[in-house]
Write a protein that holds these residues in place. Structure first.
Motif, short mmCIF file in Angstrom:
data_model
loop_
_atom_site.label_atom_id
_atom_site.label_comp_id
_atom_site.label_asym_id
_atom_site.label_seq_id
_atom_site.Cartn_x
_atom_site.Cartn_y
_atom_site.Cartn_z
N ASN A 208 0.80 -1.22 0.00
CA ASN A 208 0.00 0.00 0.00
C ASN A 208 0.83 1.28 0.00
OD1 ASN A 208 -2.69 -0.80 -0.27
ND2 ASN A 208 -2.83 -1.38 1.88
N GLU A 209 1.97 1.26 0.67
CA GLU A 209 2.80 2.47 0.70
C GLU A 209 3.32 2.78 -0.71
OE1 GLU A 209 6.89 4.31 2.67
OE2 GLU A 209 6.12 2.37 3.35
N GLU A 210 3.85 1.76 -1.38
CA GLU A 210 4.37 1.97 -2.73
C GLU A 210 3.26 2.43 -3.67
OE1 GLU A 210 6.38 -0.54 -6.43
OE2 GLU A 210 5.96 -1.53 -4.53
N LEU A 211 2.09 1.81 -3.56
CA LEU A 211 0.99 2.17 -4.45
C LEU A 211 0.46 3.57 -4.15
CD1 LEU A 211 -1.00 -1.18 -4.76
CD2 LEU A 211 0.57 -0.14 -6.40
N ALA A 212 0.50 3.98 -2.89
CA ALA A 212 0.09 5.35 -2.54
C ALA A 212 1.01 6.36 -3.21
CB ALA A 212 0.11 5.53 -1.03
N PHE A 213 2.29 6.02 -3.28
CA PHE A 213 3.25 6.89 -3.98
C PHE A 213 2.98 6.88 -5.49
CE2 PHE A 213 7.28 6.74 -6.44
CZ PHE A 213 7.58 8.10 -6.37
N LYS A 236 -4.84 19.79 -7.92
CA LYS A 236 -5.37 19.76 -6.56
C LYS A 236 -5.41 18.34 -6.02
CE LYS A 236 -8.35 23.87 -6.45
NZ LYS A 236 -9.75 24.35 -6.33
N ASP A 237 -5.75 17.40 -6.89
CA ASP A 237 -5.78 15.99 -6.46
C ASP A 237 -4.38 15.48 -6.16
OD1 ASP A 237 -8.50 15.64 -6.51
OD2 ASP A 237 -8.57 14.96 -8.59
N VAL A 238 -3.38 15.97 -6.90
CA VAL A 238 -2.00 15.58 -6.60
C VAL A 238 -1.66 16.00 -5.17
CG1 VAL A 238 0.44 15.91 -7.16
CG2 VAL A 238 -1.25 15.77 -9.00
N VAL A 239 -2.01 17.23 -4.82
CA VAL A 239 -1.75 17.73 -3.46
C VAL A 239 -2.48 16.88 -2.42
CG1 VAL A 239 -2.09 19.69 -1.90
CG2 VAL A 239 -1.31 20.07 -4.25
N LYS A 240 -3.75 16.55 -2.72
CA LYS A 240 -4.54 15.75 -1.79
C LYS A 240 -3.92 14.36 -1.61
CE LYS A 240 -8.45 13.85 -3.05
NZ LYS A 240 -9.87 13.63 -3.44
N PHE A 241 -3.53 13.72 -2.71
CA PHE A 241 -2.96 12.37 -2.63
C PHE A 241 -1.62 12.39 -1.89
CE2 PHE A 241 -5.27 11.19 -6.84
CZ PHE A 241 -6.48 11.19 -6.15
N TYR A 242 -0.85 13.46 -2.10
CA TYR A 242 0.43 13.59 -1.38
C TYR A 242 0.19 13.70 0.12
CZ TYR A 242 4.55 15.80 0.61
OH TYR A 242 5.63 16.11 1.42
N GLU A 259 7.44 14.52 -2.73
CA GLU A 259 7.45 15.95 -2.39
C GLU A 259 7.79 16.80 -3.61
OE1 GLU A 259 9.28 18.97 1.00
OE2 GLU A 259 9.89 16.86 0.93
N LYS A 260 8.61 16.28 -4.51
CA LYS A 260 8.95 17.02 -5.73
C LYS A 260 7.70 17.27 -6.57
CE LYS A 260 13.61 15.03 -5.95
NZ LYS A 260 14.52 14.13 -6.72
N MET A 261 6.87 16.24 -6.69
CA MET A 261 5.64 16.39 -7.46
C MET A 261 4.65 17.30 -6.73
SD MET A 261 5.15 12.53 -9.00
CE MET A 261 5.57 11.65 -7.50
N TYR A 262 4.65 17.21 -5.42
CA TYR A 262 3.79 18.07 -4.61
C TYR A 262 4.18 19.54 -4.79
CZ TYR A 262 2.32 20.53 -0.36
OH TYR A 262 1.81 21.45 0.52
N SER A 263 5.47 19.83 -4.72
CA SER A 263 5.95 21.21 -4.86
C SER A 263 5.64 21.75 -6.25
CB SER A 263 7.45 21.28 -4.59
OG SER A 263 7.76 20.87 -3.27
#
Length: 307
Positions: A208-213, A236-242, A259-263
């Motif tokens: 689950n951790e890998e898939l969450a990423f 916005k969904d990227v931010v939420k999933f992060y 975090e790179k994708m979040y930023s």
């Protein structure tokens, strides 16, 4: 030279024994009585010669119908198929035995062997898993029918193994959508959906951790490769999933890359917000004439059109 001669002698002896054995078996098939075949089948079975035993049982079972030997002949024949790795056939024979002799002393064992045969016949995780679902159902049916059975513990263990196979299949499927996406929006959306479904089906999975990423990554790629009108909501969904990833795995190994994708998503959202503010300021300073209220006059009778 002596060694060669001795090896040749042994080969000759084995050949004679084999030919004699085959001749005896063929003669039994052709001229043996039902009783002789039944006794021979039992003897072959106890010696581990399951192929020969199975052939004889198949021949005499239709002839033994209604006799006291019929029950054991069918039970042994199911085991003959199982011992030869014919699990599809053995599960069917064990189930037929259970349905026919539900009050037999061997009924519980037959039910268990039906489920165990299905377990053995379950496909590898990378193939269709219909057989795995069938095996899980059979194992659970056995537990429900015989909750105090000594086979219960084994059935529970096999169910966990089969579920692990389904888990692996679902995990690989979710990853595959992401791997083959090539930035295709449909594949990326399928990856996100598959990951969500996986988490629902296997909430305690090690994957689950890998898939969450990967969900963050799939959504980010989807946002980047979307039409302008859809990018804002998808970033916005990227931010939420992060944020979901951080909340669930605050010290996870994938946080730095996520975090790179979040930023990057946050920067894009700031760009959208700035553009929206500028648009509103421009609208206030130069109201669009199209937004002003206009005088409405009713058309004359001659101008009225019927749709």
């Amino acid at each position: 030279m002596r060694t060669t001669n001795f090896a040749g002698y042994l080969l000759l002896v084995f050949s004679v024994v084999f030919i004699t054995s085959c001749g005896k078996f063929n003669k039994l098939q052709k001229t043996g009585t039902d009783t002789e075949k039944y006794d021979a089948a039992i003897s072959y079975y106890k010696k581990g010669e399951f192929y020969k035993a199975g052939i004889l049982f198949e021949e005499i079972i239709p002839l033994l119908k209604g006799s006291s030997e019929s029950e054991m002949a069918q039970f042994y024949n199911a085991y003959c198929q199982f011992q030869q790795g014919q699990y599809s056939t053995s599960q069917m024979y064990f189930k037929k035995f259970y349905d026919t002799y539900a009050r037999s002393d061997f009924a519980q064992e037959a039910f268990y062997m039906h489920a165990f045969s299905l377990y053995k016949d379950s496909s590898p995780f990378n193939l269709d898993q219909t057989s795995t679902f069938t095996a899980i159902s059979a194992m659970q049916d056995f537990i429900n029918t015989y909750p105090e059975s000594p086979f219960r513990e084994e059935c529970t263990k096999y169910i966990l193994e089969l579920r692990a196979k389904l888990e692996k299949k679902s995990y690989e499927k979710a990853k595959l959508y992401f791997k083959i996406s090539d930035y295709n929006p449909m594949s990326l959306k399928s990856a996100v959906i598959s990951i969500d479904n996986f988490r629902k089906d296997f909430p305690d999975s090690q994957y689950n951790e890998e898939l969450a990423f990967l969900k963050v990554g799939a959504q980010y790629d989807l946002a980047v490769n979307s039409f302008d009108v859809k990018q804002k909501e998808r970033f916005k969904d990227v931010v939420k999933f992060y944020q979901e990833l951080v909340d669930k795995y605050p010290t996870g190994e994938y946080l730095r890359d996520a975090e790179k994708m979040y930023s990057a998503s946050q920067k894009q959202l700031e760009v959208f917000a700035k553009a929206e503010n500028e648009r509103l300021k421009s609208q206030e300073a130069n109201p669009d004439s199209a937004t002003k209220p206009t005088k409405v006059t009713a058309p004359s009778a001659s101008e009225t059109k019927v749709p």
